[in-house]
Enzyme design. Structure first.
Site, PDB file in Angstrom:
ATOM      1  CB  ILE A   1     -15.436 110.267  37.830  1.00  0.00           C
ATOM      2  CG1 ILE A   1     -16.536 111.343  38.677  1.00  0.00           C
ATOM      3  CG2 ILE A   1     -16.262 109.255  37.238  1.00  0.00           C
ATOM      4  CD1 ILE A   1     -17.386 111.900  37.700  1.00  0.00           C
TER       5      ILE A   1
ATOM      6  CE1 TYR B   1     -13.452  93.400  52.457  1.00  0.00           C
ATOM      7  CE2 TYR B   1     -14.581  93.112  50.367  1.00  0.00           C
ATOM      8  CZ  TYR B   1     -14.550  93.338  51.772  1.00  0.00           C
ATOM      9  OH  TYR B   1     -15.772  93.843  52.213  1.00  0.00           O
TER      10      TYR B   1
END
Length: 185
Positions: A89, A29
């Site tokens: 998380i 990306y």
């Protein structure tokens, strides 16, 4: 105006990260966003086009993608909160990110469009670091910690002084206000 990405900095050693800091492409990306920025800026130079590249940091706000496996932390937390699931998380949650509300981002875009700036690259973030644990605390509820992902930066923080100076802009929406607004919608 090209929507670039702060991912081009990889895992920066220096914070806040300025537009002059080292490019460190860690993921496909980041590579595609940076190569596209290079093409845009090359066109600016060769064809005398008034191009601007804005390296977005962590954007959040209304219409945030909450369904994709690639959703960012705030999108994931919204989905998990609505589905009454624990907040996931990654790592210990002490890692920090520079979050910018989409309304602040749009205000910056409009000011850049109206400015005399041409052929510039700017960081577009809030200029503030917020830990993932702080985001989880704003959301409230149970938490579930999962292993770190390889290559994920420990911290990110935009140096936005160049953008602030050139277009007389600064972010207005705090992370607390932005998330609370999201949770009310």
């Amino acid at each position: 105006i090209y929507a670039a990405s702060s991912s081009c900095y990889g895992a920066p050693r220096k914070l806040p990260t300025s537009e002059k800091d080292k490019i460190d492409l860690k993921h496909p990306y980041a590579i595609t966003k940076f190569i596209s920025e290079e093409i845009v800026m090359s066109y600016a130079s060769i064809f005398k086009m008034p191009n601007i590249s804005l390296r977005f940091f962590n954007v959040y706000g209304p219409r945030l993608d909450v369904l994709s496996q690639y959703s960012a932390v705030i999108g994931n937390f919204i989905s998990q909160t609505k589905n009454k699931k624990p907040l996931t998380i990654v790592g210990d949650g002490k890692q920090t990110r520079d979050f910018i509300h989409v309304d602040d981002l749009v205000r910056a875009l409009l000011k850049v469009i109206k400015s005399k700036s041409v052929n510039e690259i700017y960081n577009l973030g809030s200029g503030k670091r917020t830990s993932i644990n702080t985001i989880a605390k704003i959301f409230g509820g149970k938490r579930k910690f999962i292993p770190l992902r390889p290559g994920e930066p420990k911290n990110s923080l935009a140096n936005i002084s160049k953008l602030k100076k050139d277009i007389n802009w600064k972010p207005k929406i705090s992370i607390e206000k932005g998330i609370k607004k999201l949770l009310q919608s």
